[in-house]
Design an enzyme around this catalytic site. Structure first.
Site, PDB file in Angstrom:
ATOM      1  N   SER A 113       1.955  -6.705  -9.004  1.00  0.00           N
ATOM      2  CA  SER A 113       2.587  -6.549  -7.688  1.00  0.00           C
ATOM      3  C   SER A 113       1.847  -5.586  -6.766  1.00  0.00           C
ATOM      4  CB  SER A 113       4.037  -6.115  -7.892  1.00  0.00           C
ATOM      5  OG  SER A 113       4.698  -6.132  -6.678  1.00  0.00           O
ATOM      6  N   HIS A 114       2.473  -4.462  -6.494  1.00  0.00           N
ATOM      7  CA  HIS A 114       1.935  -3.496  -5.530  1.00  0.00           C
ATOM      8  C   HIS A 114       0.943  -2.522  -6.172  1.00  0.00           C
ATOM      9  CE1 HIS A 114       5.292  -1.759  -7.615  1.00  0.00           C
ATOM     10  NE2 HIS A 114       4.812  -0.556  -7.353  1.00  0.00           N
ATOM     11  N   ASP A 277       2.581  -7.728  -0.116  1.00  0.00           N
ATOM     12  CA  ASP A 277       1.955  -7.011  -1.237  1.00  0.00           C
ATOM     13  C   ASP A 277       1.116  -7.944  -2.115  1.00  0.00           C
ATOM     14  OD1 ASP A 277       4.005  -8.439  -2.373  1.00  0.00           O
ATOM     15  OD2 ASP A 277       4.397  -6.945  -3.918  1.00  0.00           O
ATOM     16  N   ASP A 279       1.533  -9.735  -4.853  1.00  0.00           N
ATOM     17  CA  ASP A 279       2.021 -11.041  -5.307  1.00  0.00           C
ATOM     18  C   ASP A 279       2.934 -11.719  -4.292  1.00  0.00           C
ATOM     19  OD1 ASP A 279       3.971  -9.093  -5.756  1.00  0.00           O
ATOM     20  OD2 ASP A 279       4.856 -10.195  -7.414  1.00  0.00           O
ATOM     21  N   ASP A 281       5.815 -10.816  -2.820  1.00  0.00           N
ATOM     22  CA  ASP A 281       7.276 -10.734  -2.767  1.00  0.00           C
ATOM     23  C   ASP A 281       7.780  -9.596  -1.870  1.00  0.00           C
ATOM     24  OD1 ASP A 281       6.563  -8.730  -4.508  1.00  0.00           O
ATOM     25  OD2 ASP A 281       7.774  -9.430  -6.202  1.00  0.00           O
ATOM     26  N   ARG A 282       6.905  -8.695  -1.472  1.00  0.00           N
ATOM     27  CA  ARG A 282       7.334  -7.619  -0.548  1.00  0.00           C
ATOM     28  C   ARG A 282       6.773  -7.866   0.834  1.00  0.00           C
ATOM     29  NH1 ARG A 282       6.868  -1.867  -3.563  1.00  0.00           N
ATOM     30  NH2 ARG A 282       7.462  -2.526  -5.655  1.00  0.00           N
ATOM     31  N   LYS A 376      12.374 -11.801  -4.729  1.00  0.00           N
ATOM     32  CA  LYS A 376      12.235 -11.383  -3.338  1.00  0.00           C
ATOM     33  C   LYS A 376      11.070 -12.154  -2.718  1.00  0.00           C
ATOM     34  CE  LYS A 376      10.137  -6.957  -4.714  1.00  0.00           C
ATOM     35  NZ  LYS A 376      10.184  -7.025  -6.174  1.00  0.00           N
TER      36      LYS A 376
HETATM   37  C1  G16 Z   1       9.735  -4.345  -8.763  1.00  0.00           C
HETATM   38  C2  G16 Z   1      11.210  -4.662  -8.787  1.00  0.00           C
HETATM   39  C3  G16 Z   1      11.899  -4.072  -7.595  1.00  0.00           C
HETATM   40  C4  G16 Z   1      11.632  -2.574  -7.538  1.00  0.00           C
HETATM   41  C5  G16 Z   1      10.145  -2.303  -7.600  1.00  0.00           C
HETATM   42  C6  G16 Z   1       9.851  -0.832  -7.719  1.00  0.00           C
HETATM   43  O1  G16 Z   1       9.155  -4.929  -7.644  1.00  0.00           O
HETATM   44  O2  G16 Z   1      11.439  -6.043  -8.814  1.00  0.00           O
HETATM   45  O3  G16 Z   1      13.264  -4.315  -7.696  1.00  0.00           O
HETATM   46  O4  G16 Z   1      12.178  -2.024  -6.376  1.00  0.00           O
HETATM   47  O5  G16 Z   1       9.576  -2.937  -8.713  1.00  0.00           O
HETATM   48  O6  G16 Z   1      10.401  -0.377  -8.916  1.00  0.00           O
HETATM   49  P1  G16 Z   1      10.163   1.103  -9.423  1.00  0.00           P
HETATM   50  O7  G16 Z   1      10.822   1.984  -8.393  1.00  0.00           O
HETATM   51  O8  G16 Z   1      10.809   1.151 -10.759  1.00  0.00           O
HETATM   52  O9  G16 Z   1       8.674   1.336  -9.429  1.00  0.00           O
HETATM   53  P2  G16 Z   1       7.633  -5.408  -7.620  1.00  0.00           P
HETATM   54  O10 G16 Z   1       7.382  -5.824  -6.205  1.00  0.00           O
HETATM   55  O11 G16 Z   1       6.812  -4.219  -8.031  1.00  0.00           O
HETATM   56  O12 G16 Z   1       7.562  -6.522  -8.594  1.00  0.00           O
END
Ligand code: G16
Length: 542
Positions: A113-114, A277, A279, A281-282, A376
């Protein structure tokens, strides 16, 4: 078919976090590390033989190698059909959509992801269930258990599969289907939004800039914004997915996408700015010299939900993660519709979405989604904004001020301290937990604490529990929420979430961090962040 059983031994660090497994590339490259985890996923599931599995990733470093390994393990585990994005690429929302559209058993999504990419970056792997949602906690726990006892995995001795051409090939009793990564998703977006109204916006001179950050959404954004909607060529920046994201950090926020934010704060900035981001989803939304807080974006989408025909008569409720500032609560209160507060992690929204308890959900971490799919969805949210602008003719800034004039402004800031040492960070959180009760009634920088607590959650649909999801310090006029991230690949990341509300119109234009400064100072005093972590300031401030 030469199916082989390969002996292996467990790794002890394959516990699923907020969203599957996220590790440094150097860790994932260890012998059998990925193979163990993938076989552990299959060992935790039942009844998939002969069924369909969707596979795709965000194109980061190691994506290609990982996909070939997964294909072979999936064939050996008797899946009937593998649907794979061309060149191994699928955004997370597109993968989720394909799982549901094609009636798949589930999907394996390769993304951190990010988190940063490249040979020294991170890699991630997660399983989505048949509803296109991230595996619920119960399945994640089973996967983690299986990683601890695994002693062999199955694979087949075949050459790598060609993923560059769309079409089908049959290996043993498994059909491998390579699909266009973009078209199905784009068609779905056309079903949801008024593409004619949005393209008229562009015809009339509306200017947009979109930064794909050299991550997965480039091809999606080029096709949807430029080809289908007629935004001028060059609207999509950094549009080629690269294994190292071209050195960019694939997290759209004020810190890591500063180059793009700066562009939107110039005098000649376009009307609308957006970024996604790694992948897809953000998302982040900007107007001309204007940043939209994720919690306000969620509230504005809720405000206009029923004006999009796809959602008319289907607005059941909204969920936000508990740390997310409650701007949307006011919108829902006015409509007398329910609002749910869940732990951080998209998986906690899916039971509510599937039970039609909510139509919309979102988080402070720049994620928003709806019942259109159970992940998302960044481009969906950006299209939602464009559709709102096409309906109202208002600018991004005007839409925010409309929200604040109607409901008051909720200032919010999320501040992340990254790369912390685990031990002192845990000590800090334990010390906070111990002192929570004694804080009630105390005043810090003129603000009185009225309630404190540990956020424990019971899923209203499944009854599943998720305890110890963060610490709440509620003031008369604001809140501090703190928790540790579950997506980091090493060390610890402290997330501090602040919000405060005002109905005083002359304060609406204030900078959020300035408006929250008392609470930020209070958090430092209460928790001793600097003493425990050695950090003077957070790495990421939004
Ligand atoms: C994932 C979760 C999100 C969460 C994010 C950050 O997103 O699906 O619900 O808000 O991680 O999580 P943390 O605060 O535990 O780092 P993504 O976009 O990283 O797949």
């Amino acid at each position: 078919m030469d199916i082989q059983s390969i002996k292996t031994t467990p790794y002890t660090d394959q516990t699923c976090g907020t969203s599957g497994l996220r590790k440094k590339i150097s860790v994932v490259k260890q012998e059998n590390y990925l193979e163990n985890f993938v076989q552990a996923i299959f060992n935790s599931l039942e009844g998939f033989e002969g069924k369909t599995l969707v596979i795709g990733g965000d194109g980061r470093y190691f994506n290609n190698t990982a996909i070939q390994k997964i294909i072979k393990i999936a064939i050996a585990n008797q899946f009937g059909r593998l649907i794979i994005g061309q060149n191994g690429i699928l955004s997370t929302p597109a993968a989720s959509h394909l799982i549901v559209k094609r009636g798949a058993f589930g999907g394996i999504i390769l993304s951190a992801s990010h988190n940063p990419g490249g040979p020294n970056g991170d890699f991630g792997i997660k399983f989505d269930t048949a509803d296109g949602a991230p595996a619920p906690q119960s399945i994640s726990d089973k996967i983690t258990e299986q990683t601890k006892i695994i002693d062999h995995y199955w694979t087949v001795n075949i050459n790598d599969i060609k993923l560059s051409e769309i079409g089908e090939q049959v290996i043993g009793s498994t059909v491998i289907e390579v699909v266009d990564s973009v078209r199905d998703y784009a068609s779905y977006m056309q079903e949801i939004f008024d593409f004619e109204a949005i393209s008229n916006l562009f015809k009339n001179g509306f200017k947009m800039s979109y930064d794909a950050l050299n991550a997965v959404t480039g091809p999606y954004a080029s096709y949807i914004f430029e080809t289908l909607l007629g935004a001028e060529e060059g609207t999509v920046l950094n549009k080629t997915p690269l294994p190292d994201f071209g050195g960019l950090h694939p997290e759209p926020n004020l810190t890591y996408a500063k180059h793009f934010v700066d562009k939107m704060y110039q005098d000649d900035a376009p009307d609308f700015g957006a970024a996604s981001d790694g992948d897809g989803d953000r998302y982040m939304i900007l107007g001309k010299k204007f940043f939209v807080a994720p919690s306000d974006s969620l509230a504005i989408i809720a405000e206009y939900m029923e004006q999009i025909p796809f959602y008319k008569g289907k607005f059941y409720g909204v969920a936000r993660s508990m740390p997310t500032a409650p701007a949307v609560d006011k919108v829902m209160c006015k409509r007398n519709l329910p609002i749910y507060a869940t732990p951080t992690g998209w998986k906690f929204f899916s039971s509510l979405l599937n039970a039609n308890k909510i139509s919309l959900c979102g988080e402070e971490s720049f994620g928003t989604g709806s019942f259109h799919l159970c992940e998302k969805d960044g481009i969906w949210a950006i299209l939602f904004w464009l559709n709102i602008i096409a309906i109202t003719g208002k600018s991004v800034e005007e839409l925010n001020f409309d929200l604040w004039h109607q409901y008051g402004r909720v200032f919010t800031s999320t501040q992340s301290y990254e790369g912390l040492e685990v031990e002192p960070t845990n000590q800090m959180m334990n010390a906070l937990k111990e002192k929570l009760n004694s804080l009630v009634g105390q005043t810090f920088f003129g603000h009185k604490i009225i309630e404190t607590g540990i956020f424990n959650y019971i899923d209203p649909i499944t009854g599943d529990t998720a305890n110890n999801q963060g610490y709440i310090i509620q003031f008369e006029d604001g809140r501090i929420f703190s928790r540790l991230s579950g997506t980091g690949s090493s060390g610890a990341t402290l997330r501090m979430y602040y919000y405060a509300e005002t109905n005083e119109q002359d304060k609406f234009s204030m900078d959020a961090v300035e408006a929250l400064s008392d609470f930020i100072m209070a958090a430092n005093e209460i928790m001793g962040i600097k003493d425990y972590t050695g950090k003077d300031a957070p790495n990421v401030v939004t």
